[in-house]
Every structure is written in structure tokens, then in C-alpha cells.
Design a protein around this motif. Structure first.
Motif, short mmCIF file in Angstrom:
data_model
loop_
_atom_site.label_atom_id
_atom_site.label_comp_id
_atom_site.label_asym_id
_atom_site.label_seq_id
_atom_site.Cartn_x
_atom_site.Cartn_y
_atom_site.Cartn_z
N GLU A 43 0.82 -1.20 0.00
CA GLU A 43 0.00 0.00 0.00
C GLU A 43 0.86 1.26 0.00
O GLU A 43 0.51 2.26 -0.63
CB GLU A 43 -0.92 -0.02 1.23
CG GLU A 43 -1.80 1.20 1.27
CD GLU A 43 -3.15 0.91 1.89
OE1 GLU A 43 -3.71 -0.17 1.62
OE2 GLU A 43 -3.63 1.75 2.64
N LEU A 46 1.94 1.95 -3.46
CA LEU A 46 0.84 2.42 -4.28
C LEU A 46 0.52 3.89 -4.01
O LEU A 46 0.34 4.69 -4.94
CB LEU A 46 -0.42 1.57 -4.06
CG LEU A 46 -1.52 2.02 -5.00
CD1 LEU A 46 -1.48 1.22 -6.28
CD2 LEU A 46 -2.88 1.95 -4.36
N VAL A 47 0.47 4.24 -2.74
CA VAL A 47 0.12 5.63 -2.40
C VAL A 47 1.21 6.59 -2.89
O VAL A 47 0.91 7.67 -3.39
CB VAL A 47 -0.12 5.77 -0.88
CG1 VAL A 47 -0.31 7.22 -0.50
CG2 VAL A 47 -1.35 4.95 -0.47
N HIS A 49 3.07 6.14 -5.48
CA HIS A 49 2.85 6.23 -6.92
C HIS A 49 1.73 7.23 -7.22
O HIS A 49 1.87 8.10 -8.10
CB HIS A 49 2.51 4.85 -7.47
CG HIS A 49 1.84 4.88 -8.80
ND1 HIS A 49 2.44 5.43 -9.92
CD2 HIS A 49 0.61 4.46 -9.20
CE1 HIS A 49 1.61 5.34 -10.94
NE2 HIS A 49 0.50 4.76 -10.52
N LEU A 50 0.64 7.14 -6.48
CA LEU A 50 -0.48 8.07 -6.70
C LEU A 50 -0.04 9.50 -6.43
O LEU A 50 -0.41 10.42 -7.17
CB LEU A 50 -1.66 7.70 -5.79
CG LEU A 50 -2.41 6.42 -6.11
CD1 LEU A 50 -3.52 6.18 -5.11
CD2 LEU A 50 -2.96 6.47 -7.53
#
Ligand SMILES: Nc1ncnc2c1ncn2[C@@H]1O[C@H](COP(=O)(O)OP(=O)(O)O)[C@@H](O)[C@H]1O
Ligand SMILES: [Mg+2]
Lengths: 317, 493
Positions: A43, A46-47, A49-50
Motif C-alpha cells: 500500500e 501504491l500511495v 505512486h499516486l
């Protein structure tokens, strides 16, 4: 650093230069962070990356020592950007966070001018040359995109938060004497909080949210193995197990990843071949810092004295 | 920000805004403050990720919609529930469509009643032994290779679970999840250990990795749940969540008052019971042999009734409480029950255990304040070993040496625990002995009944010797007390 007057206010929108080095998927971010010496949970990658893709700040919350600060460091290494860090504390003000006029230098300038037209001097001393840029201004004004770490934001007050909110909304700072400084590049912003107070809704609304908790045993094991590759794997496993157990106890300061790593290093230094009772007794203070906590943990791990409650012959009154 | 890398159009994309709004509505209903800004962020975030990974999908929504640890917890629960329903709906549409297509192809009778067709397809007809063996072979192969390439395996497993439920479960569903699952498990008969006694061509000869088997069973459960939702056409969302959120470690003391009230009722219920017991005991207390001997001295006439010397009064309630990690959220509840019991009864002894038992009666008696009490208890030594794994077998045998001699038929034994033995010996013989010595034995299990005897739960090995209750909320405790108060429950021994 460059500034623009009010007349340029219209083109304040930050540009997004194509960064060829920048990762474009969560998997790439994960690999990039690993290469930078940080093992992110899925996670986390992912965050991040966002955040990179959307140009939004990340608010990272979680207990002390779970890798919030280090995440910012690793992101900077990964993106080969400069890390600009603002450590927050109670009473932190704009002068220390944004900018300050260099009064000493200004004074010298005024004194140097014997018969001045004030206007002239004024126009002179309120220029970039006399400006002390603090972390936030530096981050905004940087030619190259940076990673901006606003560490432990929960230590400041709401007024400071409001100022920050404005900055994070527009990515610009207005200096009354100079006009507006608009970001030329979007910094990757991380705000961390140890949760000592509730942050305002408005600030949270601006950010992506990442809750970092104590890692899973496998994850922590991997982190330990990364920091102390020479430590015997069995010992590392045992270490992770015991740390996880101590975290379930009612202690003031549960051991964090930082303590796990310290403990691993200690064991390595001692050349311990196993975590037995003696080793545990002599090194427990590495992971448990408070005296009261030491007693609790010592008791629970059976390191001290007799266990109460085993007197079987007890009769009810 | 680069938007050029447009994702390929996903079939779900068209309905995404609607779905997201529906999810947002549920989140708001559960108290998560959500504005348009968050929703827009969520949309933007979803453009940046691959939709193949459900975990990424969830993380992206979580990071944009939930902005505190608590909200995130709520989000995870609501998301889980939401996706479950969504999957169920989609699956039921698929199946209906398939069935309709089949029906049209087959008899040529376009029949709206797809349910019947569905049952024809999957339910009414038993799999032949050959088909079953083929299914087993596929399962064993995939489950044994699980762990290599985690993501591929996960979706493979899900498909397998769906197929298995279709082949063995749907249509003939009993309506009780646990029962259906048990039936499928029995039919498949997969184990983690090798079984060399089976014929060489039997796929069950080779054990399947335990972790993969568990994972698969969890997915089976999920599929069954979905099938059930489809059958009943509803899932009671609000209630489900409120129950679940009790598990939040942040709400430990909320139930304290109602637990206390309920325990007071229990005291009244048990008081009646022990009166009856005491009456019987008084009569039995005449020592016949000594009376006879005395009567010989008085010429055979039993004038002086000799009473057996009264043994010191012993505790009437023994409470044994599991405080292992598997019941952590329930532990606080259990401790509050224990606390209230100590408030209400004078003759009570209590024990805590994980791997080993220790008596904590003194601590309960010395400390009246619940917060202070829980603090002292967590600091209490010897409650458990480092592993933190419950060892029920060991606990019973230890308990026997500690209290067996003190137990008698006037005693009520109450066990608070989840009966999860971590694969260790449940020690049911020792438990049976304890229960036989006590007058009545109650077991309060914090897990829903549906979960009993799945995974490492060994509740079945204790059920014959006690009266089991599902109990982890104040409301359930009240039901327990009501059951205890019924006269026939006195026959529990
Ligand atoms: N995922 C991780 N991978 C590698 N090291 C980590 C990770 N998480 C934490 N650490 C290490 O743990 C220590 C504490 O991290 P830190 O960032 O200071 O914690 P926090 O800022 O949350 O208090 C650092 O030495 C860091 O290197
Ligand atoms: Mg830090």
C-alpha cells in the motif's frame, strides 16, 4: 530562485515537467524504494505512486519509528531529488518555516548609504538578496523538483496548519514586499504525524492518506534482514516474534522498527548464537526503554522473580 | 502528471461513477465524512492504477476516501461488504444469463425462471465419482503450487472456489453457511498430510500445503456467502457492520455498564439454582456410618444424628478465561464479564490462560476499578508463554491439578474462550473430567457459531461436556443469562 510580481499572477500554475526518471507504476515505485534501501508495504508503494502521478501531498500517520521519515528520505533518493525537510515543533512560525528578511544585512545596507533617498533604499533592501529562504520557500522556489518533508506536523498549531494549507493549495507564497513566488515544479510533499492531535479536515482533504502501522512479521523480518544481512536468520525470526509479542503488552512505548533494527545490530555485535534467557535479559533495554515497561515485559517473558497467582492452596474467605 | 497513458477501457468503467457514489453513500452512513473533493480524488486515483489487482484498487480508494486510522478501519469493513455484494450480484447476473442462453439453446423454451435452470445445471445432479476425482486433482495441483506467483494464484484460487461452490454447493444449499462449507469439505476430503494408504492414482494421496488449504476454504466461505446473498437477495448491511466494529480496539469500555447489569441478573439466576443445591446437600450431610456406630452404643436406636464435619465452604463459581491474541478484541469483553462476576459473587475464583493457566482471583478482589484492573492484568506474570498461542490441552491438565479436588456439584464452571487450539491437542478427556466434577459447565465462545469447528477451532470436542453459547456482546450475554435462568438449564450437569 526567482520571483514574479503581481502582474504574473495569472501564470502561477505549477508546471509538470516530464521526469523521465520518475517511476510510472506502483511496481516501479516499489522497486525504486527497495533500491533506495526502503522496503515498502504494497500500500505504501501504491500511495507514493499516486502522489507522484496526481501531484498530491501524502499525509503519513502512524506510531513513532515505523518509517515515516525514512520514507521521505528514500523517495528523495529514488527520484534523485533534493530532500528539503521542515521539522515541526511547538511555536514554529512563518519566519522559520517560510522566509525571513535578513535584518542584519538590511541594516548594514542602510548604514552604508549616507544620504539616502529612502525609497531607493527600500526598493533595494526588499529584494531577493536580503531574503532568507526557509524550507517551505526553498521547496517552492527550487528550479528542480524536490521532496518536501514536513515532519511531525501535529506538533504545530492550527494557525500554522492554515498557512500550510494555503501553500499546498496553490503552491505559491506571497511576500508582501516582493509579490508572489509561484512553484515552477511540483514538489512531492510528505506530511507526517504521530497522531498527537487531530489535524484539520481541510488539510486532510488536500492529502492522500497513508496509515503506517507496525509491520507484519514477514515484512519486519525482511527489513531486519536488509539492515543486518549478517544476522543469523533464525535469530532474526525469533527477534521479530518477541518484538511482536512485546507490542501486544501494555507498555508506554512499544518497540518500533527502529528498536528492532537496534536490537538486531546489538545481537550481531554480541555475536549471540541464539536469543536465550541471558541474552534477552542483558539486551532487553535496547527494545524497551522505560523502566516501568521493562518490568512489565520482564515479567511477561518470565525473566524475573516468581509468578504470582500460582499459590494453589488458596482458600476462599 | 502524465495522463497520456490511458488505460484500456474496462467493462466496469461505465458504471464506476454510480458504484463509487453508492460506496460513498454507505461510507457516509457509517460516519465517514466524505466530500466531493474526496470522490474526485478517488476517480483520479483509479485512473492511475491497474485494475487487475484488487488490493491496489482498495488501497487507491482507501487513500483518497478515508483520512484517519478509524475511518480507514471503517472503510475496510464497508469496502469488504460492498465488494461482496457487488460480486454476488455480478455472479448472479452472469449465471442467469448463462442459464438463459443454455435454456434457449437446449429446449428452445425461453424461460424466465432461470433459478430452476440453474438448479438443473448445478444443483440437482450429483457429480459423478469421476468428475469429483477430476475436480480434486485440479484442486490438489493448484493448491500445491500456490505461493509461486502470488497474484496469479490468488485469482486462480478464487475461480476454483467459485467453480467448486457451483459444482458442489449451489442449489442444494442448506441455507446455513457453516453446514454447506462443512459438506463441501467432506466431499472434497482434502487434507494437509499425505495419505499413502490411498490408491496411487488418487489425487488425495498427497497432502496439500496447510496455508493454501486454509486460504482456499476462506474463499469457499466467501463464495458461499455470495451465493447466500444471491438466494436471499439481501445482506443486512448496517447490522453487520455495527457488530463488526465492536472488534475495534478503540471501543473497549463501552459495554461495561450493561455487562454489569446483566451479571447482576445472572447472580439472581444462579442464586436460585444454588439454593436448591444447598437444600439437597444439607440432607445428604448426615453421616450414616457414624450415626449407625453411635446408635450401636445406644442399643441400636439412632438417636444422635452424626453430621459429617463441614468442609470449609468452597468457591461456587470458577471462571477460566482465554486472553490469547486470537480473542484479543473479545478479551476486553471477557475481562469486563469477569470483573462484573467478581462484583456480584463472593465465592468465585478466576483464572486466565494462553499457553498456561494462572489464578488471578486476588487481583480481581484487590482491584475494583476496571481500567486499573486491566492494566494490572496485562502486566501480570506467567499468564502465557512467549509464543502467545493458546494450548487448551495443557490448560485443562494444568487446571485439573490446580482445582479438580476443589470442584464439586455445587460449582459452576464457566469457560470464556474461542476454542482455537492452534492445531494442538484439545485435551478433551481432561476437559470432560473437569466438567464431570463441576455441577454445571458453561462455555462462552466469542465467535459466531458458524465459525466454530472451522480452521483450528475444536469446539466440537468440548461441546458434549458443556453448554456452549455464542457470546461476545452485552446483548448476547443477556441471552445467556436468560437461558441460564430457565429451570431446565439446571440439568446441565
Ligand atoms: N520499510 C522500511 N524499510 C527499511 N527501513 C525501515 C523501514 N521502515 C522503517 N525503517 C527504519 O526504521 C527506522 C525508523 O524509521 P523512521 O522513519 O525514523 O520512523 P518514524 O519517522 O515513523 O518515526 C529507520 O532507521 C528506518 O531506516
Ligand atoms: Mg520521524
Amino acid at each position: 530562485m526567482s520571483t514574479s510580481g503581481e502582474r504574473h499572477a495569472a501564470d502561477h500554475a505549477p508546471s509538470h515537467p516530464a521526469e523521465s526518471a520518475s517511476p510510472t507504476s506502483a511496481v516501479e515505485v516499489r522497486e525504486g524504494l527497495r533500491a533506495a534501501g526502503y522496503l515498502p508495504a504494497a500500500e505504501t508503494a501504491l500511495v507514493c505512486h499516486l502522489a507522484l502521478a496526481l501531484g498530491k501531498p501524502i499525509l503519513v500517520e502512524g506510531p513513532a519509528g515505523v518509517g515515516k521519515t525514512e520514507l521521505a528520505n528514500a523517495l528523495a533518493r529514488m527520484t534523485a531529488r533534493e530532500l528539503i525537510r521542515l521539522q515541526c515543533y511547538e511555536g514554529l512560525d512563518e519566519a522559520k518555516a517560510l522566509y525571513e528578511w535578513n535584518y542584519r544585512k538590511q541594516l548594514l545596507r542602510i548604514q552604508a548609504e549616507r544620504e539616502p533617498g529612502w525609497r531607493e533604499v527600500e526598493g533595494d533592501i526588499f529584494t531577493e538578496e536580503y531574503l532568507l529562504a526557509r524550507p517551505l520557500l526553498r521547496a517552492i522556489a527550487s528550479e528542480q523538483p524536490v521532496v518536501l518533508l514536513i515532519d511531525e506536523i501535529d506538533k504545530t498549531d492550527q494557525e500554522f496548519e492554515a498557512m500550510l494549507l494555503e501553500l499546498l493549495s496553490d503552491f505559491q507564497i506571497s511576500i508582501p514586499e516582493l509579490g508572489r513566488v509561484a512553484a515552477r515544479t511540483t514538489p512531492l510533499v510528505l506530511l507526517t504525524s504521530n497522531n498527537s492531535r487531530e489535524l484539520t479536515e481541510a488539510l486532510k482533504r488536500r492529502c492522500l492518506y497513508l496509515w503506517l502501522d507496525y509491520p507484519s512479521p514477514e515484512h519486519e523480518l525482511a527489513i531486519i534482514r536488509m539492515h543486518t544481512p549478517d544476522l543469523d536468520e533464525q535469530i532474526a525470526r525469533r527477534l521479530v516474534e518477541i518484538v511482536a509479542l512485546v507490542r501486544t503488552l501494555d507498555v508506554k512505548k512499544p518497540p518500533s522498527i527502529a528498536e528492532s533494527i537496534d536490537w538486531a545490530r546489538t545481537l550481531l555485535l554480541l555475536g549471540a548464537s541464539a536469543i536465550d534467557r541471558d541474552v534477552l535479559t542483558s539486551t532487553l533495554s535496547v527494545i524497551v526503554k522505560h523502566r516501568a515497561d521493562l518490568a512489565v515485559v520482564g515479567e511477561r517473558l518470565g525473566l524475573s522473580g516468581a509468578r504470582p497467582g500460582d499459590d494453589d492452596g488458596r482458600q476462599a474467605a | 502528471m502524465t495522463m497520456d497513458a490511458k488505460r484500456p477501457e474496462s467493462p466496469a468503467a461505465a458504471s464506476l461513477p454510480t458504484e463509487l457514489l453508492a460506496l460513498a453513500r454507505e461510507l457516509r452512513a457509517e460516519g465517514v465524512a466524505l466530500g466531493t473533493a474526496e470522490l474526485l480524488d478517488a476517480f483520479a486515483a483509479l485512473q492511475q492504477i491497474s485494475w487487475e489487482q484488487e488490493a491496489d484498487f482498495r488501497s487507491a480508494l482507501g487513500a483518497t476516501l478515508a483520512k484517519s486510522q478509524e475511518d480507514r478501519h471503517t472503510f475496510d469493513l464497508v469496502y469488504e461488504r460492498f465488494m461482496l455484494r457487488r460480486t454476488a450480484l455480478a455472479a448472479s447476473r452472469d449465471r442467469a444469463a448463462d442459464a438463459r442462453a443454455d435454456a434457449e439453446e437446449g429446449s428452445g423454451a425461453p424461460d424466465g425462471r432461470s433459478r430452476t435452470v440453474l438448479e438443473q445445471l448445478f444443483g440437482s445432479e450429483e457429480l459423478s465419482e469421476g468428475e469429483l476425482q477430476a475436480l480434486r486433482a485440479a484442486l490438489v495441483q493448484i493448491l500445491s503450487s500456490a505461493g509461486q506467483g502470488p497474484h496469479a494464484t490468488e485469482s486462480q484460487l478464487r475461480d476454483l472456489a467459485r467453480y467448486t461452490v457451483l459444482a458442489l454447493g449451489a442449489g442444494a444449499g442448506s441455507g446455513v453457511l457453516g453446514v454447506d462449507l462443512q459438506r463441501i469439505r467432506r466431499t472434497l476430503d482434502l487434507r494437509s498430510e499425505d495419505r499413502p494408504s490411498l490408491p496411487t492414482d488418487d489425487p488425495r494421496r498427497h497432502g496439500v500445503p496447510r496455508a493454501a488449504l486454509r486460504r482456499f476454504e476462506a474463499l469457499l466461505r466467501r463464495e458461499l456467502e455470495a451465493a447466500q446473498i444471491e438466494r436471499t437477495g439481501a445482506l443486512p448491511p448496517a447490522r453487520a457492520l455495527r457488530e463488526l466494529s465492536r472488534a475495534l480496539p478503540s471501543s473497549p469500555l463501552r459495554d461495561l455498564a450493561s455487562v454489569q447489569r446483566t451479571i447482576a441478573q445472572l447472580r439472581r439466576a444462579l442464586a436460585t439454582h444454588s439454593h436448591e443445591a444447598r437444600g439437597a446437600r444439607t440432607r445428604a450431610h448426615v453421616d450414616i456410618r457414624r450415626t449407625m456406630r453411635a446408635s450401636l452404643q445406644s442399643g441400636g436406636v439412632p438417636i444422635v444424628l452424626k453430621e459429617r464435619p463441614q468442609r470449609p465452604r468452597r468457591p461456587e463459581i470458577y471462571v477460566v478465561c482465554d486472553v490469547s491474541t486470537s480473542v484479543t478484541s473479545a478479551s476486553v469483553f471477557f475481562l469486563s464479564v469477569l470483573h462484573a462476576l467478581h462484583d456480584a459473587f463472593r465465592r468465585i475464583r478466576s483464572f486466565l490462560f494462553i499457553e498456561r493457566v494462572s489464578e488471578v482471583t486476588d487481583i480481581f478482589e484487590a482491584e475494583r476499578d476496571f481500567r486499573a484492573l486491566s492494566e494490572r492484568l496485562t502486566k501480570h506474570a506467567g499468564v502465557a508463554d512467549i509464543s502467545g498461542y493458546t494450548d487448551y490441552g495443557r490448560v485443562w491438565s494444568q487446571l485439573r491439578t490446580m482445582i479438580e479436588d476443589d470442584l464439586d456439584r455445587r460449582c459452576t464452571l464457566i469457560i470464556l474462550g474461542d476454542a482455537r487450539s492452534n492445531g494442538r491437542d484439545p485435551g478433551s478427556a481432561d476437559f470432560a473430567r473437569l466438567a464431570a466434577h463441576a455441577g454445571r459447565t458453561f462455555w462462552l465462545n466469542p465467535e459466531p457459531r458458524l465459525y466454530w469447528n472451522y480452521g483450528d477451532s475444536v469446539m466440537a470436542s468440548y461441546e458434549p461436556y458443556c453448554i456452549p453459547f455464542e457470546c461476545w456482546t452485552a446483548a448476547q450475554l443477556e441471552q445467556v443469562v436468560r437461558a441460564l435462568a430457565r429451570p431446565d438449564s439446571a440439568l446441565a450437569s
